[in-house]
Design an enzyme around this catalytic site. Structure first.
Site, short mmCIF file in Angstrom:
data_model
loop_
_atom_site.label_atom_id
_atom_site.label_comp_id
_atom_site.label_asym_id
_atom_site.label_seq_id
_atom_site.Cartn_x
_atom_site.Cartn_y
_atom_site.Cartn_z
N CYS A 315 3.26 0.61 3.50
CA CYS A 315 3.24 -0.86 3.54
C CYS A 315 3.37 -1.39 4.97
CB CYS A 315 4.29 -1.42 2.59
SG CYS A 315 3.73 -2.98 1.89
N HIS A 399 3.02 1.00 -2.80
CA HIS A 399 4.30 1.72 -2.92
C HIS A 399 4.22 2.94 -3.84
CE1 HIS A 399 6.64 -1.13 -0.58
NE2 HIS A 399 5.74 -2.00 -1.01
N GLU A 401 6.37 5.08 -4.16
CA GLU A 401 7.71 5.31 -4.72
C GLU A 401 7.97 4.41 -5.94
OE1 GLU A 401 7.07 3.42 -2.22
OE2 GLU A 401 8.40 1.69 -2.19
#
Ligand SMILES: NC(=O)CC[C@H](N)C(=O)O
Length: 427
Positions: A315, A399, A401
């Site tokens: 990001c 993202h 994650e």
């Protein structure tokens, strides 16, 4: 006649939409609603046993949205962004990349699971405030430690509910991101709040320095077993990763730890020379709030590290990498915030449903030859991932994650491990 006008206003909220006007004396209120919500009812002490509107959201376009407050009280300025995630409000509240922003949840019902001790994505809430349609009047979950309202109040974060989030979202989609002011202070006039919103800007401001850690630290926590659905990358070798904290989400660190990495987290201003002295196997440039063009010192740090060690940007980290490679970033109309963004992985041909939170993007046309666009956002064709194999660089605009969101892109951590392994083997 008056009744007819009132009814028309209720069924057609656009009646209340005001043109952006330099003349604040023309201000009027956008919504007028009664509600039977009883969250703050004090039977016998109030004329009305329900909470009435006690807060305003004043947008820079001159519109005023009456609402009810929960969490902290006061006055706060920020950029309003809408998030389309259906679940995961606690992870969103603790994502440091929302510093300076009000998060408006498009899912109308928020707060039903309360908050717990496990889902924190950083050490505190950095966002400006929370805007929702309806706050759950009861909280029920086996992990629940407290209600959303109490949690926000303790952290001095303002929340408003009973506001037409759909109408505001439509406006943001049409006109682009807007700065707004949230206030529970009756003493402040609409004109004052409007003036405040118009004299504040998020562009060009270094928000990273306010969220980054102040000292380096080691990270060891892993994700729990429900994440073990993917390539684990564990082969007895512990790669040392230095993670630049531009506002890092904990799940990035947990996922790297689960892949067996030894992790050192360093502040955003930590000199590249110090990092290179430690001879890490890889460097991670994290997510973080605000405008990537406002942190030239971070771009310089990235430049000094590129080509010397494998790197992974996520990001904000991806945007800084883009700039360090000579590319340009730009502000999008209203950005991407949510857990349902389709991304095309151009290398595998697969479509990933991804978690996203960004207002800026890298312009792929500005990148030098040799830099490959690896992922494209299917909603608008924007650049969602880059690789520069010659310098062992990979990055994602979104993202992997998750937290919250789908885990389709988790493989990216395994790819980073492979990249570090390849370089180590060939060293
Ligand atoms: N999640 C992030 O890292 C956000 C990056 C940057 N602040 C943006 O809004 O584009």
């Amino acid at each position: 006649m008056a009744t007819a006008a009132f009814n028309l206003a209720l069924i057609n909220p656009s009646t209340f939409i005001l043109p952006k006007s330099p003349n604040p004396t023309k201000l009027r209120v956008c919504t007028l609603r009664c509600s039977s919500a009883t969250t703050n009812a004090v039977p016998g002490l109030s004329e009305r046993p329900w909470k009435t509107s006690d807060a305003r959201l004043v947008l820079e376009d001159g519109s005023i949205w009456r609402a009810k407050s929960f969490g902290a009280t006061g006055t706060q300025v920020g950029e309003v962004v809408f998030n389309t995630s259906l679940t995961g409000y606690q992870e969103i509240l603790t994502d440091p990349s929302y510093a300076g922003q009000f998060v408006l949840m498009t899912n109308p019902h928020i707060g039903n699971t309360g908050v717990n001790f496990d889902d924190e994505e950083s050490r505190q809430c950095f966002l400006g405030g929370l805007v929702i349609r309806s706050i759950s009047i009861s909280t029920s979950n086996w992990r629940c430690a407290e209600t959303l309202g109490d949690y926000l109040a303790e952290r001095n974060i303002m929340g408003i509910y009973d506001v037409d989030t759909r109408a505001i979202t439509r406006r943001l989609r049409q006109d682009g991101s807007l700065v707004g002011v949230l206030s529970t202070e009756e003493s402040k006039t609409d004109e004052e709040l409007l003036e405040m919103s118009r004299s504040w800007d998020i562009v060009g401001v270094d928000l990273i320095s306010g969220v980054s850690c102040k000292e380096p630290y080691e990270w060891v926590d892993k994700t729990n077993s429900e994440w073990e659905f993917n390539y684990s990358g564990r082969d007895g070798e512990a790669f040392h990763v230095v993670a630049y904290d531009f506002g890092i989400k904990h799940n990035i660190l947990r996922r790297l730890a689960s892949h067996g990495c030894k992790i050192t987290v360093v502040p955003s201003t930590w000199p590249a020379s110090e990092i290179l002295k430690r001879k890490p196997d890889g460097v991670l440039f994290s997510n973080g709030p605000g405008d990537p063009s406002a942190v030239p010192y971070a771009v310089e740090t990235v430049k000094e590290i590129l080509g010397k060690v494998p790197v992974f940007g996520i990001c904000m980290g991806h945007q800084l990498l883009g700039q360090a490679l000579g590319g340009k970033t730009f502000k999008m109309k209203f950005g991407h915030h949510g857990g349902n963004h389709p991304v095309h992985n151009l290398r595998s041909g697969h479509v990933e449903i991804s978690a996203q939170n960004h207002n800026y993007a890298v312009d792929p046309a500005s990148l030098p030859e040799g830099v490959e666009v690896t992922h494209v956002n299917l909603n608008d064709g924007s650049c969602a991932g880059l690789a520069y194999p010659a310098q062992n660089i990979m990055s994602l605009q979104y993202h992997p994650e998750a937290s919250p969101g789908p885990r389709d892109s988790d493989y990216a951590f395994g790819e980073f491990i492979k990249l570090m392994k390849k370089v180590k083997v060939n060293a």
